[in-house]
Structure formats: structure tokens, C-alpha cells
Design a protein around this motif. Structure first.
Motif, PDB file in Angstrom:
ATOM      1  N   LEU A  12       1.765 -11.259  -5.842  1.00  0.00           N
ATOM      2  CA  LEU A  12       2.260  -9.886  -5.897  1.00  0.00           C
ATOM      3  C   LEU A  12       1.690  -9.122  -7.088  1.00  0.00           C
ATOM      4  O   LEU A  12       1.555  -7.893  -7.036  1.00  0.00           O
ATOM      5  N   ALA A  13       1.333  -9.843  -8.148  1.00  0.00           N
ATOM      6  CA  ALA A  13       0.799  -9.185  -9.345  1.00  0.00           C
ATOM      7  C   ALA A  13      -0.707  -8.979  -9.273  1.00  0.00           C
ATOM      8  O   ALA A  13      -1.261  -8.180 -10.038  1.00  0.00           O
ATOM      9  N   ASN A  14      -1.376  -9.650  -8.357  1.00  0.00           N
ATOM     10  CA  ASN A  14      -2.839  -9.574  -8.273  1.00  0.00           C
ATOM     11  C   ASN A  14      -3.271  -8.234  -7.665  1.00  0.00           C
ATOM     12  O   ASN A  14      -2.991  -7.948  -6.501  1.00  0.00           O
ATOM     13  N   GLN A  15      -3.953  -7.418  -8.456  1.00  0.00           N
ATOM     14  CA  GLN A  15      -4.387  -6.095  -8.004  1.00  0.00           C
ATOM     15  C   GLN A  15      -5.859  -6.059  -7.601  1.00  0.00           C
ATOM     16  O   GLN A  15      -6.389  -4.983  -7.312  1.00  0.00           O
ATOM     17  N   ASP A  16      -6.521  -7.201  -7.592  1.00  0.00           N
ATOM     18  CA  ASP A  16      -7.941  -7.260  -7.240  1.00  0.00           C
ATOM     19  C   ASP A  16      -8.117  -6.825  -5.777  1.00  0.00           C
ATOM     20  O   ASP A  16      -7.583  -7.472  -4.878  1.00  0.00           O
ATOM     21  N   PRO A  17      -8.854  -5.756  -5.518  1.00  0.00           N
ATOM     22  CA  PRO A  17      -9.026  -5.267  -4.142  1.00  0.00           C
ATOM     23  C   PRO A  17      -9.594  -6.318  -3.197  1.00  0.00           C
ATOM     24  O   PRO A  17      -9.209  -6.375  -2.026  1.00  0.00           O
ATOM     25  N   SER A  18     -10.505  -7.148  -3.683  1.00  0.00           N
ATOM     26  CA  SER A  18     -11.099  -8.171  -2.823  1.00  0.00           C
ATOM     27  C   SER A  18     -10.057  -9.219  -2.426  1.00  0.00           C
ATOM     28  O   SER A  18     -10.076  -9.742  -1.303  1.00  0.00           O
ATOM     29  N   PHE A  19      -9.134  -9.518  -3.349  1.00  0.00           N
ATOM     30  CA  PHE A  19      -8.063 -10.479  -3.031  1.00  0.00           C
ATOM     31  C   PHE A  19      -7.127  -9.906  -1.975  1.00  0.00           C
ATOM     32  O   PHE A  19      -6.764 -10.576  -1.002  1.00  0.00           O
ATOM     33  N   VAL A  20      -6.741  -8.650  -2.172  1.00  0.00           N
ATOM     34  CA  VAL A  20      -5.840  -7.997  -1.218  1.00  0.00           C
ATOM     35  C   VAL A  20      -6.501  -7.915   0.157  1.00  0.00           C
ATOM     36  O   VAL A  20      -5.859  -8.143   1.188  1.00  0.00           O
TER      37      VAL A  20
ATOM     38  N   LEU B 165       1.177   4.397   6.582  1.00  0.00           N
ATOM     39  CA  LEU B 165       1.434   2.998   6.251  1.00  0.00           C
ATOM     40  C   LEU B 165       1.789   2.206   7.500  1.00  0.00           C
ATOM     41  O   LEU B 165       1.356   1.064   7.661  1.00  0.00           O
ATOM     42  N   ARG B 166       2.578   2.805   8.401  1.00  0.00           N
ATOM     43  CA  ARG B 166       2.933   2.114   9.640  1.00  0.00           C
ATOM     44  C   ARG B 166       1.683   1.759  10.431  1.00  0.00           C
ATOM     45  O   ARG B 166       1.538   0.641  10.933  1.00  0.00           O
ATOM     46  N   ASP B 167       0.762   2.706  10.550  1.00  0.00           N
ATOM     47  CA  ASP B 167      -0.460   2.454  11.312  1.00  0.00           C
ATOM     48  C   ASP B 167      -1.248   1.298  10.711  1.00  0.00           C
ATOM     49  O   ASP B 167      -1.816   0.475  11.430  1.00  0.00           O
ATOM     50  N   HIS B 168      -1.299   1.247   9.384  1.00  0.00           N
ATOM     51  CA  HIS B 168      -2.038   0.176   8.704  1.00  0.00           C
ATOM     52  C   HIS B 168      -1.324  -1.165   8.880  1.00  0.00           C
ATOM     53  O   HIS B 168      -1.955  -2.189   9.174  1.00  0.00           O
ATOM     54  N   ALA B 169      -0.006  -1.161   8.715  1.00  0.00           N
ATOM     55  CA  ALA B 169       0.766  -2.391   8.793  1.00  0.00           C
ATOM     56  C   ALA B 169       0.744  -2.995  10.193  1.00  0.00           C
ATOM     57  O   ALA B 169       0.814  -4.222  10.351  1.00  0.00           O
ATOM     58  N   LEU B 170       0.660  -2.153  11.212  1.00  0.00           N
ATOM     59  CA  LEU B 170       0.628  -2.664  12.582  1.00  0.00           C
ATOM     60  C   LEU B 170      -0.562  -3.572  12.830  1.00  0.00           C
ATOM     61  O   LEU B 170      -0.512  -4.474  13.664  1.00  0.00           O
ATOM     62  N   GLU B 171      -1.641  -3.347  12.119  1.00  0.00           N
ATOM     63  CA  GLU B 171      -2.833  -4.177  12.280  1.00  0.00           C
ATOM     64  C   GLU B 171      -2.728  -5.499  11.529  1.00  0.00           C
ATOM     65  O   GLU B 171      -3.517  -6.411  11.756  1.00  0.00           O
ATOM     66  N   LEU B 172      -1.762  -5.608  10.635  1.00  0.00           N
ATOM     67  CA  LEU B 172      -1.744  -6.746   9.714  1.00  0.00           C
ATOM     68  C   LEU B 172      -0.642  -7.761   9.973  1.00  0.00           C
ATOM     69  O   LEU B 172      -0.628  -8.808   9.336  1.00  0.00           O
ATOM     70  N   GLY B 173       0.285  -7.470  10.861  1.00  0.00           N
ATOM     71  CA  GLY B 173       1.306  -8.483  11.094  1.00  0.00           C
ATOM     72  C   GLY B 173       2.597  -8.017  11.712  1.00  0.00           C
ATOM     73  O   GLY B 173       3.436  -8.821  12.114  1.00  0.00           O
TER      74      GLY B 173
ATOM     75  N   PHE C 127       3.956  -3.806  -0.993  1.00  0.00           N
ATOM     76  CA  PHE C 127       4.623  -3.936   0.300  1.00  0.00           C
ATOM     77  C   PHE C 127       3.696  -4.598   1.321  1.00  0.00           C
ATOM     78  O   PHE C 127       4.106  -5.508   2.055  1.00  0.00           O
ATOM     79  N   ILE C 128       2.441  -4.174   1.358  1.00  0.00           N
ATOM     80  CA  ILE C 128       1.474  -4.760   2.281  1.00  0.00           C
ATOM     81  C   ILE C 128       1.242  -6.235   1.960  1.00  0.00           C
ATOM     82  O   ILE C 128       1.156  -7.082   2.865  1.00  0.00           O
ATOM     83  N   LYS C 129       1.172  -6.574   0.680  1.00  0.00           N
ATOM     84  CA  LYS C 129       0.980  -7.981   0.299  1.00  0.00           C
ATOM     85  C   LYS C 129       2.171  -8.834   0.743  1.00  0.00           C
ATOM     86  O   LYS C 129       1.987  -9.983   1.173  1.00  0.00           O
ATOM     87  N   ILE C 130       3.372  -8.279   0.658  1.00  0.00           N
ATOM     88  CA  ILE C 130       4.557  -9.010   1.105  1.00  0.00           C
ATOM     89  C   ILE C 130       4.470  -9.289   2.611  1.00  0.00           C
ATOM     90  O   ILE C 130       4.745 -10.404   3.072  1.00  0.00           O
TER      91      ILE C 130
END
Length: 293
Positions: free
Chosen positions: A11-19, A270-278, A244-247
Motif C-alpha cells: 500500500l505504501a509503494n508508489q512506484d508506477p511500474s509496481f502499481v 474510477l469505476r470504469d478503470h476498476a471494472l477492468e481490474l477485478g 484504493f486500486i491497489k487494495i
């Protein structure tokens, strides 16, 4: 089982590549187990009477608001309005008042809902196993109950009175519902009420226990974010969109088959993005007022 320090680091990792890597893995798993299917449901508020005092909730017993409870005729009107939109899954909600919305009233609501919907879930005050069994026989197949926060100290601070102030009774509710035969159980935490990493770790532990002891139940998780009420902020910490997305992504990776719910209170982008992720379950066209449809 993932450790608390690992959750904290993620949750603390802000590295864009990690996310991005987390998001890609989550998307891959979601496609594998759920395809591109997302089920829609609508909430119907039957009553806003409440006998508990939860400081962060607009329905709480000390708040001076107009109280209302739907009559059977009004239930028919509300449910017909929702059913006409094509929604087949309904979530019946009330404030936590054992007096205003007793078991017979709620069973009548389930009986009416059966005329309009194929799937009926309840988000009402916690009950005993025998009462949940009566709901199951009446036609309800799901129960939603959020612990809000798993930290006992914080729980006591924000739940000042009423049955909801009993931490252990509430935490044990999913077990009682499962013992009664309820087929779908949704758990959740209220993000911002306590430290996200600690609450997330405890929620995962709770879900693992439920999966071990009641493997035949279909589980889902929800992560509503605490909002301001009448301009007052109750959150101890702000859960921003990246966190929130990482969670969501972490939860999908750890629990590939568990449903993930998303509220329409989140902004459309955000809803549109989250729908693709899980996300696998989404509330649609929601109205949170009693009689609002």
C-alpha cells in the motif's frame, strides 16, 4: 497467508511500474476466473429507523432526520420501478432497528421481492442463525454485513450505543448466516475508519476462516470509502484512488474466486478503470433514500 508488513509495503509503494504490474496481474486473474462478466444489482432502502449510534452514519439514532418505513404497497411500487429497468438482483437495506424492522416485516419484504427478482440479499441488523434460516426458506439467498473496522479500540470509539456496539456479535454474524444455509455472504471494511493495512489484514483472516469452515458459500468483499456527512469528516486517513486500486488488485490476486463489489458512489472514471481490474459486482442506478425510486 500474506503478512501485515507485506500489505503495508504494497500500500505504501508508489512506484508506477509496481502499481502497473499489480494491475496487470489482477486483470489477468479476473479474466481467467470471471471473463468479462459483471453482475448488476440495485439497493432498495426499506427503512431508515435505527437504534444504534454510529458516529459516521447519517442514519444513527441521535441524528434528527425524517424517519420512514415502507409499507407493503410502497415496497411493491419501489420494486416494480427497479425491476422495470431490467435489474434482477436486489439488495434490501434498513437501518439497524430491531423494533422498526422486525423479522416478520423483513420476511414480508422478501416475499414481495420474490415477485420481481431472481436474487435477493439483505443488509439489515445482525440476527441469530435461526432467523437467517427463516429468511433462507422465505427466498433470500444473500447477506451483507460489514465489520466496518476490525480494530476493537476504534470500533468502540465510533459505535457508541445500540446492538451494533457489540463487536463480537457483529463479527460472528457471517458464521451464523452460513450455518443457516445462506449461499452468498458479503464482508467488508469501511476504508478510512482505521489503518487500511491493519483492517485489510484482519478482513483477509476473517475471510480465510470462513472459507475453511464454510467452503460451499459464495463470498464477496466490499471496500466502501468513508465520506463526509453534512460537511463533517470522520476518516482517520484518506484512501486516495491509487491506494484504493491497489487494495482491489491485491485482494483479487490473493482471492481469485471471490467477488468484488463496487459502489456507484465512486466517480465514473474510477469505476470504469476498476471494472477492468477485478470488480465483478456493481450497483446500478442506485438511490439511497427510503422510497427514492
Amino acid at each position: 497467508m500474506i503478512s501485515l508488513p507485506e500489505i503495508s509495503r504494497i500500500l505504501a509503494n508508489q512506484d508506477p511500474s509496481f502499481v502497473e504490474s499489480l494491475a496487470q496481474e489482477s486483470q489477468k486473474i479476473t479474466r481467467q476466473y470471471f471473463g468479462r462478466a459483471v453482475s448488476l444489482y440495485a439497493p432498495i432502502y426499506l427503512s431508515n429507523y435505527c437504534s444504534s449510534h454510529c458516529t459516521y452514519c447519517g442514519f444513527h439514532s441521535k441524528n434528527r432526520i425524517a424517519r420512514m418505513r415502507l409499507t407493503p404497497e410502497q415496497m411493491h411500487q419501489e420494486m416494480e420501478s427497479v425491476a422495470d429497468t431490467g435489474i434482477e438482483s436486489i439488495l434490501l437495506l434498513t437501518g439497524e432497528s430491531y423494533q422498526a424492522t422486525p423479522l416478520p416485516y423483513l420476511k414480508e419484504a422478501v416475499a414481495i421481492a420474490k415477485k420481481y427478482f431472481t436474487s435477493i440479499s439483505l443488509e439489515v441488523h445482525p440476527m441469530e442463525a435461526q432467523e437467517y434460516r427463516e429468511f433462507f426458506y422465505a427466498g433470500a439467498d444473500g447477506v451483507t454485513v460489514y465489520q466496518e473496522t476490525y480494530d476493537r479500540g476504534r470500533y468502540k470509539e465510533v459505535h457508541l450505543s445500540g446492538k451494533k456496539s457489540d463487536y463480537d456479535y457483529r463479527r460472528d454474524t457471517p458464521r451464523r448466516a452460513a450455518e443457516a444455509g445462506i449461499r452468498q455472504i458479503s464482508l467488508g471494511i469501511l476504508l478510512g475508519l482505521w489503518k487500511a493495512d491493519e483492517d485489510l489484514f484482519s478482513l483477509y483472516e476473517h475471510l480465510r476462516w470462513m472459507e475453511k469452515h464454510f467452503p460451499g458459500v459464495e463470498y464477496s468483499l466490499s471496500f466502501p470509502r468513508l465520506r463526509k456527512i453534512k460537511g463533517r469528516a470522520f476518516a482517520l486517513c484518506d484512501i486516495d484512488d491509487p491506494t484504493f486500486i491497489k487494495i482491489l488488485c491485491l485482494t483479487r490476486i490473493l482471492f481469485p474466486r471471490v467477488g468484488l463489489n463496487l459502489s456507484t458512489r465512486e466517480k465514473p472514471s474510477l469505476r470504469d478503470h476498476a471494472l477492468e481490474l477485478g470488480i465483478t459486482r456493481l450497483s446500478a442506478g442506485s438511490n439511497t433514500s427510503v422510497g427514492g425510486y
